[in-house]
Design an enzyme around this catalytic site. Structure first.
Site, short mmCIF file in Angstrom:
data_model
loop_
_atom_site.label_atom_id
_atom_site.label_comp_id
_atom_site.label_asym_id
_atom_site.label_seq_id
_atom_site.Cartn_x
_atom_site.Cartn_y
_atom_site.Cartn_z
N HIS A 71 -18.25 29.41 53.77
CA HIS A 71 -16.94 28.76 53.81
C HIS A 71 -16.60 28.04 52.50
O HIS A 71 -15.93 27.01 52.51
CB HIS A 71 -16.81 27.84 55.02
CG HIS A 71 -16.64 28.62 56.29
ND1 HIS A 71 -17.69 29.19 56.96
CD2 HIS A 71 -15.52 28.96 56.96
CE1 HIS A 71 -17.23 29.82 58.02
NE2 HIS A 71 -15.92 29.72 58.04
N CYS B 170 -8.01 42.53 44.45
CA CYS B 170 -9.05 41.49 44.46
C CYS B 170 -8.85 40.42 43.40
O CYS B 170 -9.61 39.48 43.32
CB CYS B 170 -10.44 42.12 44.34
SG CYS B 170 -10.87 43.08 45.80
N GLU C 39 -20.40 43.44 51.44
CA GLU C 39 -19.13 42.74 51.31
C GLU C 39 -18.15 43.18 52.39
O GLU C 39 -17.39 42.37 52.92
CB GLU C 39 -18.56 43.04 49.93
CG GLU C 39 -17.28 42.34 49.61
CD GLU C 39 -16.82 42.60 48.19
OE1 GLU C 39 -17.38 41.98 47.26
OE2 GLU C 39 -15.91 43.41 48.00
#
Length: 149
Positions: free
Chosen positions: A75, A25, A136
């Protein structure tokens, strides 16, 4: 009168990177987030009120969450503004990408804290934010409860 909790669910796509993290990550990647927002209050008892029987109109809650979170984070790519990712953020922004620089490591845990503050500011006086759940992945989520804070 009874206190009632109501929940509205939202979804949005957001990219991020965790600077300094020791796993995958640390790379820029994205998630299809699902956010559940639960508020608590007493249903309106005035039968002359157009919102009679409601704690809050779902559309009013939707406006708050869309304006403060979904429309901002959808986005977008989120970086901690206190890391070297600001250079990457500037490059992406210069190329027309939607980039958000925040004061925290953009983990689900920290995002849900940020979201709680943003939502609470806009709720009517008689409505309290009860909890948030930010999912998530299919199997990973962070939760915020007013009773814990």
């Amino acid at each position: 009168m009874n206190q009632i909790r109501i929940t509205k669910q939202f979804s949005f796509e957001t990219g991020h990177a965790l600077y300094g993290y020791d796993g995958k990550c640390r790379n820029v990647h994205g998630h299809s987030y699902k956010l559940s927002v639960t508020v608590i209050g007493i249903p309106i008892s005035d039968s002359d009120n157009v919102k009679y029987g409601m704690v809050i109109d779902f559309s009013d809650l939707k406006k708050i969450v869309k304006n403060e979170i979904v429309d901002v984070f959808d986005h977008a790519t989120v970086f901690n503004k206190n890391t070297p990712h600001v250079e990457l953020a500037k490059e992406l922004s210069d190329r027309g990408h939607n980039v958000l620089l925040v004061d925290y490591q953009p983990t689900s845990e920290m995002m849900v804290i940020d979201f709680s503050e943003k939502i609470k500011k806009h709720l009517p006086e008689n409505i309290q934010l009860h909890s948030l759940k930010l999912q998530e992945t299919e199997s990973s989520y962070a939760e915020w409860f007013a009773s814990d804070n």
